[in-house]
Design a protein around this motif. Sequence first.
Motif, PDB file in Angstrom:
ATOM      1  N   THR A  74       3.781  14.575  11.856  1.00 30.28           N
ATOM      2  CA  THR A  74       3.298  14.815  13.216  1.00 30.28           C
ATOM      3  C   THR A  74       4.385  14.717  14.280  1.00 30.28           C
ATOM      4  O   THR A  74       4.099  14.902  15.465  1.00 30.28           O
ATOM      5  CB  THR A  74       2.175  13.817  13.558  1.00 30.28           C
ATOM      6  N   GLY A  75       5.626  14.411  13.879  1.00 31.86           N
ATOM      7  CA  GLY A  75       6.728  14.404  14.839  1.00 31.86           C
ATOM      8  C   GLY A  75       6.829  13.159  15.695  1.00 31.86           C
ATOM      9  O   GLY A  75       7.412  13.201  16.781  1.00 31.86           O
ATOM     10  N   LEU A  76       6.297  12.030  15.229  1.00 27.05           N
ATOM     11  CA  LEU A  76       6.414  10.787  15.986  1.00 27.05           C
ATOM     12  C   LEU A  76       7.801  10.178  15.807  1.00 27.05           C
ATOM     13  O   LEU A  76       8.464  10.395  14.797  1.00 27.05           O
ATOM     14  CB  LEU A  76       5.367   9.778  15.519  1.00 27.05           C
ATOM     15  N   THR A  77       8.218   9.409  16.792  1.00 26.27           N
ATOM     16  CA  THR A  77       9.422   8.589  16.678  1.00 26.27           C
ATOM     17  C   THR A  77       8.969   7.169  16.374  1.00 26.27           C
ATOM     18  O   THR A  77       8.166   6.598  17.117  1.00 26.27           O
ATOM     19  CB  THR A  77      10.231   8.618  17.980  1.00 26.27           C
ATOM     20  N   VAL A  78       9.486   6.592  15.276  1.00 27.08           N
ATOM     21  CA  VAL A  78       8.942   5.336  14.767  1.00 27.08           C
ATOM     22  C   VAL A  78      10.072   4.350  14.492  1.00 27.08           C
ATOM     23  O   VAL A  78      11.010   4.654  13.754  1.00 27.08           O
ATOM     24  CB  VAL A  78       8.133   5.584  13.473  1.00 27.08           C
ATOM     25  N   ALA A  79       9.970   3.161  15.101  1.00 25.00           N
ATOM     26  CA  ALA A  79      10.939   2.088  14.892  1.00 25.00           C
ATOM     27  C   ALA A  79      10.187   0.870  14.373  1.00 25.00           C
ATOM     28  O   ALA A  79       9.380   0.284  15.100  1.00 25.00           O
ATOM     29  CB  ALA A  79      11.660   1.754  16.194  1.00 25.00           C
ATOM     30  N   ALA A  80      10.440   0.494  13.125  1.00 23.63           N
ATOM     31  CA  ALA A  80       9.690  -0.582  12.484  1.00 23.63           C
ATOM     32  C   ALA A  80      10.494  -1.872  12.476  1.00 23.63           C
ATOM     33  O   ALA A  80      11.643  -1.907  12.026  1.00 23.63           O
ATOM     34  CB  ALA A  80       9.327  -0.192  11.054  1.00 23.63           C
ATOM     35  N   GLY A  81       9.887  -2.949  12.980  1.00 23.45           N
ATOM     36  CA  GLY A  81      10.498  -4.261  12.874  1.00 23.45           C
ATOM     37  C   GLY A  81      10.510  -4.733  11.433  1.00 23.45           C
ATOM     38  O   GLY A  81       9.897  -4.126  10.552  1.00 23.45           O
ATOM     39  N   ALA A  82      11.204  -5.822  11.175  1.00 23.67           N
ATOM     40  CA  ALA A  82      11.333  -6.328   9.813  1.00 23.67           C
ATOM     41  C   ALA A  82       9.991  -6.848   9.299  1.00 23.67           C
ATOM     42  O   ALA A  82       9.098  -7.206  10.069  1.00 23.67           O
ATOM     43  CB  ALA A  82      12.376  -7.437   9.763  1.00 23.67           C
ATOM     44  N   VAL A  83       9.866  -6.885   7.977  1.00 25.57           N
ATOM     45  CA  VAL A  83       8.653  -7.396   7.336  1.00 25.57           C
ATOM     46  C   VAL A  83       8.511  -8.886   7.630  1.00 25.57           C
ATOM     47  O   VAL A  83       9.487  -9.641   7.583  1.00 25.57           O
ATOM     48  CB  VAL A  83       8.719  -7.173   5.814  1.00 25.57           C
ATOM     49  N   THR A  84       7.293  -9.302   7.945  1.00 21.66           N
ATOM     50  CA  THR A  84       7.035 -10.712   8.211  1.00 21.66           C
ATOM     51  C   THR A  84       5.603 -11.039   7.831  1.00 21.66           C
ATOM     52  O   THR A  84       4.783 -10.137   7.630  1.00 21.66           O
ATOM     53  CB  THR A  84       7.280 -11.057   9.696  1.00 21.66           C
ATOM     54  N   GLY A  85       5.316 -12.309   7.737  1.00 21.51           N
ATOM     55  CA  GLY A  85       3.950 -12.736   7.484  1.00 21.51           C
ATOM     56  C   GLY A  85       3.425 -13.646   8.559  1.00 21.51           C
ATOM     57  O   GLY A  85       2.219 -13.875   8.663  1.00 21.51           O
ATOM     58  N   ASP A  86       4.347 -14.163   9.392  1.00 20.69           N
ATOM     59  CA  ASP A  86       3.920 -15.146  10.387  1.00 20.69           C
ATOM     60  C   ASP A  86       4.719 -15.088  11.684  1.00 20.69           C
ATOM     61  O   ASP A  86       4.671 -16.020  12.482  1.00 20.69           O
ATOM     62  CB  ASP A  86       4.035 -16.556   9.802  1.00 20.69           C
ATOM     63  N   LEU A 129       4.769   8.509   6.439  1.00 24.11           N
ATOM     64  CA  LEU A 129       4.446   9.883   6.063  1.00 24.11           C
ATOM     65  C   LEU A 129       3.751  10.605   7.212  1.00 24.11           C
ATOM     66  O   LEU A 129       4.092  11.753   7.540  1.00 24.11           O
ATOM     67  CB  LEU A 129       3.551   9.876   4.824  1.00 24.11           C
ATOM     68  N   THR A 130       2.789   9.947   7.845  1.00 23.43           N
ATOM     69  CA  THR A 130       2.056  10.562   8.953  1.00 23.43           C
ATOM     70  C   THR A 130       2.979  10.879  10.118  1.00 23.43           C
ATOM     71  O   THR A 130       2.877  11.939  10.739  1.00 23.43           O
ATOM     72  CB  THR A 130       0.925   9.623   9.415  1.00 23.43           C
ATOM     73  N   ALA A 131       3.899   9.966  10.420  1.00 24.88           N
ATOM     74  CA  ALA A 131       4.846  10.193  11.519  1.00 24.88           C
ATOM     75  C   ALA A 131       5.738  11.391  11.220  1.00 24.88           C
ATOM     76  O   ALA A 131       6.041  12.197  12.107  1.00 24.88           O
ATOM     77  CB  ALA A 131       5.691   8.943  11.742  1.00 24.88           C
ATOM     78  N   GLY A 132       6.171  11.520   9.966  1.00 25.95           N
ATOM     79  CA  GLY A 132       7.004  12.658   9.599  1.00 25.95           C
ATOM     80  C   GLY A 132       6.273  13.975   9.742  1.00 25.95           C
ATOM     81  O   GLY A 132       6.858  14.989  10.143  1.00 25.95           O
ATOM     82  N   GLY A 158       0.832  -1.204   0.000  1.00 28.80           N
ATOM     83  CA  GLY A 158       0.000   0.000   0.000  1.00 28.80           C
ATOM     84  C   GLY A 158       0.861   1.246   0.000  1.00 28.80           C
ATOM     85  O   GLY A 158       1.905   1.300   0.659  1.00 28.80           O
ATOM     86  N   ASP A 159       0.418   2.271  -0.745  1.00 26.04           N
ATOM     87  CA  ASP A 159       1.198   3.498  -0.821  1.00 26.04           C
ATOM     88  C   ASP A 159       0.820   4.446   0.309  1.00 26.04           C
ATOM     89  O   ASP A 159       0.047   4.101   1.205  1.00 26.04           O
ATOM     90  CB  ASP A 159       1.029   4.176  -2.186  1.00 26.04           C
ATOM     91  N   ALA A 160       1.371   5.659   0.258  1.00 21.88           N
ATOM     92  CA  ALA A 160       1.197   6.618   1.346  1.00 21.88           C
ATOM     93  C   ALA A 160      -0.230   7.138   1.455  1.00 21.88           C
ATOM     94  O   ALA A 160      -0.555   7.822   2.430  1.00 21.88           O
ATOM     95  CB  ALA A 160       2.166   7.786   1.161  1.00 21.88           C
ATOM     96  N   LEU A 161      -1.080   6.834   0.484  1.00 17.96           N
ATOM     97  CA  LEU A 161      -2.474   7.267   0.544  1.00 17.96           C
ATOM     98  C   LEU A 161      -3.379   6.213   1.171  1.00 17.96           C
ATOM     99  O   LEU A 161      -4.582   6.441   1.317  1.00 17.96           O
ATOM    100  CB  LEU A 161      -2.978   7.603  -0.868  1.00 17.96           C
ATOM    101  N   ASP A 207      14.413  11.563  19.260  1.00 22.38           N
ATOM    102  CA  ASP A 207      13.056  12.016  18.975  1.00 22.38           C
ATOM    103  C   ASP A 207      12.911  12.381  17.506  1.00 22.38           C
ATOM    104  O   ASP A 207      13.809  12.965  16.894  1.00 22.38           O
ATOM    105  CB  ASP A 207      12.707  13.224  19.842  1.00 22.38           C
ATOM    106  N   ARG A 208      11.762  12.001  16.945  1.00 23.44           N
ATOM    107  CA  ARG A 208      11.358  12.301  15.565  1.00 23.44           C
ATOM    108  C   ARG A 208      12.100  11.472  14.518  1.00 23.44           C
ATOM    109  O   ARG A 208      11.926  11.698  13.323  1.00 23.44           O
ATOM    110  CB  ARG A 208      11.511  13.798  15.242  1.00 23.44           C
ATOM    111  N   GLN A 209      12.918  10.533  14.935  1.00 25.31           N
ATOM    112  CA  GLN A 209      13.575   9.669  13.958  1.00 25.31           C
ATOM    113  C   GLN A 209      12.621   8.575  13.498  1.00 25.31           C
ATOM    114  O   GLN A 209      11.782   8.091  14.263  1.00 25.31           O
ATOM    115  CB  GLN A 209      14.837   9.035  14.542  1.00 25.31           C
ATOM    116  N   ILE A 210      12.768   8.171  12.244  1.00 31.91           N
ATOM    117  CA  ILE A 210      11.925   7.136  11.645  1.00 31.91           C
ATOM    118  C   ILE A 210      12.839   6.192  10.878  1.00 31.91           C
ATOM    119  O   ILE A 210      13.570   6.624   9.976  1.00 31.91           O
ATOM    120  CB  ILE A 210      10.889   7.744  10.680  1.00 31.91           C
ATOM    121  N   THR A 211      12.818   4.910  11.211  1.00 30.33           N
ATOM    122  CA  THR A 211      13.671   3.969  10.486  1.00 30.33           C
ATOM    123  C   THR A 211      13.124   2.561  10.628  1.00 30.33           C
ATOM    124  O   THR A 211      12.197   2.303  11.399  1.00 30.33           O
ATOM    125  CB  THR A 211      15.126   4.034  10.988  1.00 30.33           C
TER     126      THR A 211
END
Length: 471
Positions: free
Chosen positions: A337-349, A332-335, A319-322, A367-371
């Motif tokens: 609104t100033g959230l700090t976001v740490a995303a785990g790796a992609v998984t399905g199970d 995009l939303t975190a950027g 899914g895209d940013a829309l 603060d405010r980092q996204i990765t």
Amino acid sequence: MRVITVSGLVETLGPALLRPVLDGADLDVRDVVIAEPGVAPSPGDLLLGVGVTAQDQQELLDRTAAPVAGVVFRGPLAASLTAPPGVAVAEVPAGVSWTRLLWLLRDLAGPGEGHGDTLASLADDVAELLDGPVTVEDAAGQVLAYSARQEPSDAGRISSIVGRRIPSDALARLRTKGVYRRLTRGREPIYVPSGPDGRLPRLVVPVRHGTELLGAIWAIVPGPVPPSRISALGPTLTAVALHLLRLRTQGDAARRLLADRLRALLSGDTCDLVPPSPFRVVAVRPGDGLGELLRRHGWRAPYLTSIDGVSYVLVAEQGDALVPGSWAWLRLTAGETGLTVAAGAVTGDAPMVSRTQARELLDLLSDRQITTYEDAWPRLVVRRAGAVPTDLLLGGPLPALIAHDAAHGTAYVETLRAWLWEQGNPTAASARLHVHPNTFRYRMRRLLETAPCDLASAEVRLALTLQLVTL
């Protein structure tokens, strides 16, 4: 007029209570009834297949046709299930009682108890008082009801009714004008003059319960509204507030149930919640007000929970940013609104693995980092190496530099850290420390005089880096 459809009910209640299976014509739901043999449903009915076995589900669908809005069965449903054209099919998960679901659905979509008892009729009352077409929206901008009269109108109003929320371009203009800031902070009605592209003037009336904003009434008006007409809205506003408060309470119950089930999924407990696949588990801070923020930006039923004081969101990788609920959208939303976001790796199970990765990564972010876990692997490797439970300060220049800094108030340890982190680039290292490059070069000469070491050696640089990580 009612604006609750099967898809609207699914989005409002969320996957913890109701899941979409087959799309229909998205008709307005007029009533919620239990399917009974020999009893013909009425147009707009949502049928509940209470007690219908998996073997009998297809038979019920075969004798059901539009203009029935849809049918709800207890899961799991057969993959081969087919529905007549226009009839939606939804699934209620195991563990959700039919009685509870029937109560919630009828409260949201059942027939009113008389004029003045529904948001639609209240919207008609406001339209008559203000002499203009009206929509009633919740605090997240979702259109809940609108008046029968919708003339005069403009493209923005039509899009709001069709899409169930204010279009994103119109929303951006209103935020630029400060309308939403005034709406969230004040109690007084807001007059919005006409705008570009034929946008007509509006009167925005906040609907509050105490200090809490529940939603707003948006009326298209020919010009500024006299105070006498605004004062006459008082009793109607109170009735609208009671309706919005009841809807919010129902939504809160559904969100708590979804949060509990997502918490079980991320903790490895038995859970029948089926998230979109592939997905990421994302750790987010700050967590206060996160659910409302996500809903306000378009994700009506976010996969959101909290474990050990950390807020987690499960997002679809595709899914895209829309597309609300996708990783691109959250980024995009975190950027914005100033959230700090740490995303785990992609998984399905492996939701627990992705959650553990997100939690570890969150501790490394400012603060405010996204990765993502995939992008941050070098920092994670260094951190894990430095977390080995042993004393690494067994030699080298660091012990002497630490002692010198403590005795003389120098900053040689941080100077060396900046030099290593910026690979010996004095311009970048001095910028990291907010000093002049010449000052940085002088400090490097002095620290090497204090504690000589061979910084040309890759092995020495690696050892110093690991030592610094443990400090």
